[in-house]
Design a protein around this motif. Structure first.
Motif, PDB file in Angstrom:
ATOM      1  N   VAL A 107       0.785  -1.264   0.114  1.00 54.96           N
ATOM      2  CA  VAL A 107      -0.038  -0.007   0.058  1.00 54.96           C
ATOM      3  C   VAL A 107       0.891   1.128   0.096  1.00 54.96           C
ATOM      4  O   VAL A 107       0.754   2.314  -0.851  1.00 54.96           O
ATOM      5  N   GLY A 108       1.851   1.309   0.656  1.00 53.61           N
ATOM      6  CA  GLY A 108       2.842   2.387   0.737  1.00 53.61           C
ATOM      7  C   GLY A 108       3.423   2.730  -0.425  1.00 53.61           C
ATOM      8  O   GLY A 108       3.323   3.976  -0.966  1.00 53.61           O
ATOM      9  N   LEU A 109       3.865   1.579  -1.340  1.00 53.54           N
ATOM     10  CA  LEU A 109       4.498   1.873  -2.473  1.00 53.54           C
ATOM     11  C   LEU A 109       3.327   2.339  -3.662  1.00 53.54           C
ATOM     12  O   LEU A 109       3.484   3.361  -4.308  1.00 53.54           O
ATOM     13  N   LEU A 110       2.078   1.699  -3.611  1.00 53.70           N
ATOM     14  CA  LEU A 110       1.178   2.138  -4.662  1.00 53.70           C
ATOM     15  C   LEU A 110       0.669   3.344  -4.195  1.00 53.70           C
ATOM     16  O   LEU A 110       0.536   4.093  -5.151  1.00 53.70           O
ATOM     17  N   ALA A 111       0.395   3.795  -2.827  1.00 48.49           N
ATOM     18  CA  ALA A 111      -0.092   4.994  -2.781  1.00 48.49           C
ATOM     19  C   ALA A 111       0.670   6.083  -3.036  1.00 48.49           C
ATOM     20  O   ALA A 111       0.489   7.283  -3.659  1.00 48.49           O
ATOM     21  N   THR A 112       2.039   6.065  -2.783  1.00 55.00           N
ATOM     22  CA  THR A 112       3.166   7.071  -3.109  1.00 55.00           C
ATOM     23  C   THR A 112       3.225   7.087  -4.606  1.00 55.00           C
ATOM     24  O   THR A 112       3.645   8.373  -5.088  1.00 55.00           O
ATOM     25  N   ALA A 113       3.234   5.971  -5.047  1.00 57.09           N
ATOM     26  CA  ALA A 113       3.447   6.077  -6.682  1.00 57.09           C
ATOM     27  C   ALA A 113       2.318   6.674  -7.210  1.00 57.09           C
ATOM     28  O   ALA A 113       2.450   7.797  -8.293  1.00 57.09           O
ATOM     29  N   SER A 223       8.153  10.866   4.131  1.00 51.65           N
ATOM     30  CA  SER A 223       7.096  10.992   5.281  1.00 51.65           C
ATOM     31  C   SER A 223       5.777  10.575   4.904  1.00 51.65           C
ATOM     32  O   SER A 223       5.208   9.757   5.638  1.00 51.65           O
ATOM     33  N   GLN A 224       5.431  10.565   3.683  1.00 52.08           N
ATOM     34  CA  GLN A 224       4.215  10.337   3.142  1.00 52.08           C
ATOM     35  C   GLN A 224       4.072   8.577   3.067  1.00 52.08           C
ATOM     36  O   GLN A 224       3.332   8.071   3.288  1.00 52.08           O
ATOM     37  N   VAL A 229       2.149   3.857   5.005  1.00 56.15           N
ATOM     38  CA  VAL A 229       2.476   2.307   5.768  1.00 56.15           C
ATOM     39  C   VAL A 229       1.488   2.137   7.189  1.00 56.15           C
ATOM     40  O   VAL A 229       1.000   1.108   7.387  1.00 56.15           O
ATOM     41  N   ILE A 230       1.656   3.036   7.898  1.00 58.95           N
ATOM     42  CA  ILE A 230       0.839   3.125   9.102  1.00 58.95           C
ATOM     43  C   ILE A 230      -0.788   2.760   9.002  1.00 58.95           C
ATOM     44  O   ILE A 230      -1.277   2.230   9.628  1.00 58.95           O
ATOM     45  N   ALA A 231      -0.869   3.994   7.989  1.00 62.50           N
ATOM     46  CA  ALA A 231      -2.727   3.942   7.620  1.00 62.50           C
ATOM     47  C   ALA A 231      -3.013   2.553   7.184  1.00 62.50           C
ATOM     48  O   ALA A 231      -4.087   2.120   7.243  1.00 62.50           O
ATOM     49  N   ALA A 232      -2.124   1.967   6.279  1.00 60.34           N
ATOM     50  CA  ALA A 232      -2.550   0.620   5.672  1.00 60.34           C
ATOM     51  C   ALA A 232      -2.649  -0.482   6.710  1.00 60.34           C
ATOM     52  O   ALA A 232      -3.658  -1.214   6.574  1.00 60.34           O
ATOM     53  N   ILE A 233      -1.763  -0.682   7.556  1.00 59.61           N
ATOM     54  CA  ILE A 233      -1.917  -1.785   8.453  1.00 59.61           C
ATOM     55  C   ILE A 233      -2.932  -1.411   9.448  1.00 59.61           C
ATOM     56  O   ILE A 233      -3.561  -2.275   9.945  1.00 59.61           O
ATOM     57  N   LEU A 287       7.140   3.335  13.341  1.00 58.57           N
ATOM     58  CA  LEU A 287       7.125   4.435  12.256  1.00 58.57           C
ATOM     59  C   LEU A 287       6.712   5.874  12.643  1.00 58.57           C
ATOM     60  O   LEU A 287       7.180   6.684  11.650  1.00 58.57           O
ATOM     61  N   SER A 288       5.874   6.056  13.623  1.00 65.19           N
ATOM     62  CA  SER A 288       5.579   7.567  13.875  1.00 65.19           C
ATOM     63  C   SER A 288       6.952   8.261  14.223  1.00 65.19           C
ATOM     64  O   SER A 288       7.150   9.266  14.019  1.00 65.19           O
ATOM     65  N   LEU A 289       7.730   7.376  14.966  1.00 65.53           N
ATOM     66  CA  LEU A 289       8.925   7.912  15.384  1.00 65.53           C
ATOM     67  C   LEU A 289       9.932   8.397  14.506  1.00 65.53           C
ATOM     68  O   LEU A 289      10.586   9.382  14.176  1.00 65.53           O
ATOM     69  N   VAL A 290      10.182   7.506  13.583  1.00 69.66           N
ATOM     70  CA  VAL A 290      10.904   7.778  12.325  1.00 69.66           C
ATOM     71  C   VAL A 290      10.038   8.969  11.537  1.00 69.66           C
ATOM     72  O   VAL A 290      10.786   9.618  10.862  1.00 69.66           O
ATOM     73  N   ASN A 291       8.790   8.843  11.499  1.00 68.79           N
ATOM     74  CA  ASN A 291       8.076  10.096  10.688  1.00 68.79           C
ATOM     75  C   ASN A 291       8.341  11.254  11.342  1.00 68.79           C
ATOM     76  O   ASN A 291       8.478  12.259  10.341  1.00 68.79           O
ATOM     77  N   PHE A 292       8.482  11.517  12.564  1.00 70.92           N
ATOM     78  CA  PHE A 292       8.665  12.848  13.335  1.00 70.92           C
ATOM     79  C   PHE A 292       9.924  13.068  13.026  1.00 70.92           C
ATOM     80  O   PHE A 292      10.431  14.363  12.658  1.00 70.92           O
ATOM     81  N   SER A 293      11.220  12.221  12.980  1.00 72.21           N
ATOM     82  CA  SER A 293      12.320  12.590  12.626  1.00 72.21           C
ATOM     83  C   SER A 293      12.550  13.072  11.180  1.00 72.21           C
ATOM     84  O   SER A 293      13.325  14.228  10.883  1.00 72.21           O
ATOM     85  N   ILE A 294      11.799  12.380  10.300  1.00 68.82           N
ATOM     86  CA  ILE A 294      12.031  12.906   8.906  1.00 68.82           C
ATOM     87  C   ILE A 294      10.953  14.360   8.820  1.00 68.82           C
ATOM     88  O   ILE A 294      11.459  15.272   7.934  1.00 68.82           O
ATOM     89  N   ASP A 295      10.072  14.486   9.614  1.00 72.80           N
ATOM     90  CA  ASP A 295       9.367  15.900   9.437  1.00 72.80           C
ATOM     91  C   ASP A 295      10.416  17.100  10.080  1.00 72.80           C
ATOM     92  O   ASP A 295      10.281  18.273   9.419  1.00 72.80           O
ATOM     93  N   GLU A 296      11.384  16.703  10.516  1.00 72.20           N
ATOM     94  CA  GLU A 296      12.225  17.876  10.934  1.00 72.20           C
ATOM     95  C   GLU A 296      13.165  18.425   9.685  1.00 72.20           C
ATOM     96  O   GLU A 296      13.626  19.460   9.745  1.00 72.20           O
ATOM     97  N   LEU A 297      13.201  17.410   8.614  1.00 70.40           N
ATOM     98  CA  LEU A 297      13.820  17.967   7.574  1.00 70.40           C
ATOM     99  C   LEU A 297      12.793  18.785   6.412  1.00 70.40           C
ATOM    100  O   LEU A 297      13.083  19.519   5.843  1.00 70.40           O
ATOM    101  N   ILE A 298      11.650  18.650   6.759  1.00 70.58           N
ATOM    102  CA  ILE A 298      10.688  19.284   6.051  1.00 70.58           C
ATOM    103  C   ILE A 298       9.993  20.665   6.802  1.00 70.58           C
ATOM    104  O   ILE A 298      10.049  21.648   6.111  1.00 70.58           O
ATOM    105  N   ASN A 299       9.916  20.358   8.039  1.00 67.10           N
ATOM    106  CA  ASN A 299       9.377  21.838   8.882  1.00 67.10           C
ATOM    107  C   ASN A 299      10.869  22.635   9.453  1.00 67.10           C
ATOM    108  O   ASN A 299      11.475  22.213  10.221  1.00 67.10           O
TER     109      ASN A 299
END
Length: 333
Positions: A107-113, A223-224, A229-233, A287-299
């Motif tokens: 789902v993560g790959l398909l939704a991102t594509a 990040s998306q 992946v989180i939303a899919a599971i 996954l949320s902790l990793v996403n928060f770390s990625i968000d620091e590159l965006i925000n």
């Protein structure tokens, strides 16, 4: 998501001095989040659960084998006990974790594509194509996600409702929000000078997107992907819990579904429903902790806040060292 400020994310990360006094990371390294305790915990959780899903099925028995010892608690023979029909809960957990991770990645790959196609490509080409893609994206954004997933899953015959079918259903209903964000980011990057220079020089559209635009959007896309992946599971677990999940595949959601049908909660068989629920919670937290770390590159606000905190800690450390040196000198005198 926060828009990438001009100059580009790569240039900003390369020009900004590192808080430790060393030169800032350049190139592809600037796309990686800074290692922090939270990021380390997230990576350990994801790595441990992924390793369990990959290796554990080879060391457990048949999860569908029925024994004449229903609802026995954890023991040396069955570390996580058995179900009502004597099936090994640990074996079920191993195969179910693998199934849930497969759905999450697909789902993560398909939704991102899909979000990249409708968001990045449409915004870059502009005009009629961008308007058509935006209209389609808005349609999917207006339709409530969960009811749409339930309706689509309900119309799929039970015998055809496999892992790939559920993954496609979840991907088709979850790409629109990410596409809207990527479109806004692409419109911002498309107006920059180096993109215009590539267009004037006659570069093909796919090369401009891949070489000039995509590197600036990688933190957003990453990040998306993690969020998808989180939303899919969680989405698959919810569908399985109400009986609309993958009927011929083992997932954490199907484990919870059978535990509910077997009255595990009322019978006090915690070893049947707690492990799959805990596995979903831990993997989602990682996954949320990793996403928060990625968000620091965006925000930029989060990045500047971390920079100020590091500088404040370094200044406090220098003050303590100076105070110790002063005290030592006075003691010598």
């Amino acid at each position: 998501m926060t828009n990438l400020a001009s100059p580009t994310a790569l240039d900003t990360a390369a020009d900004e001095p590192a808080p430790s006094g060393r030169p800032a990371r350049a190139g592809w390294r600037s796309l990686l989040p800074t290692m922090t305790p939270w990021l380390a915990i997230g990576l350990v959780l994801i790595g441990g659960i992924t390793l369990f899903a990959v290796i554990a099925p080879y060391f457990v028995g048949d999860p569908r084998e029925i024994r004449d010892m229903g609802l026995t608690g954890p023991s040396a023979e069955f570390p996580l006990g058995t179900t009502q029909t004597g099936q090994d809960v640990l074996a079920q957990l191993a195969f179910a974790t693998r199934g849930s991770l497969q759905i999450g990645i697909i789902v993560g790959l398909l939704a991102t594509a899909l979000s990249a196609l409708f968001g990045i490509y449409g915004a870059y080409k502009g005009k009629v194509l961008d308007e058509a893609f935006s209209l389609l994206t808005n349609v999917f954004l207006v339709i409530p996600g969960l009811p749409l997933v339930i309706v689509i899953s309900g119309f799929v015959p039970r015998e055809s409702r496999g892992l790939w079918t559920i993954a496609v259903v979840l991907a088709v209903t979850s790409w629109a929000g990410a596409a809207r964000v990527l479109r806004a980011q692409t419109l911002s990057v498309r107006s920059r000078d180096y993109v215009a220079a590539s267009q004037v020089s006659g570069e093909k559209s796919w090369r401009v997107i891949v070489v000039e635009i995509l590197p600036n959007l990688l933190p957003v896309i990453a990040s998306q992907f993690v969020f998808a992946v989180i939303a899919a599971i969680l989405g698959e677990a919810g569908l399985s819990y109400i009986g609309l999940g993958a009927s011929n595949s083992a997932t954490l959601g199907t484990m919870l579904f059978y535990a509910q049908n077997g009255f595990a909660l009322s019978l006090g068989a915690w070893w049947w429903f707690v492990p799959p629920g805990l596995m979903i919670a831990l993997f989602g937290m990682g996954l949320s902790l990793v996403n928060f770390s990625i968000d620091e590159l965006i925000n930029p606000k989060l990045k500047n806040l971390r920079l100020h905190r590091k500088r404040a800690r370094r200044a406090a450390r220098l003050e303590r060292e100076l105070a110790r040196d002063t005290t030592a000198k006075e003691a010598v005198r």
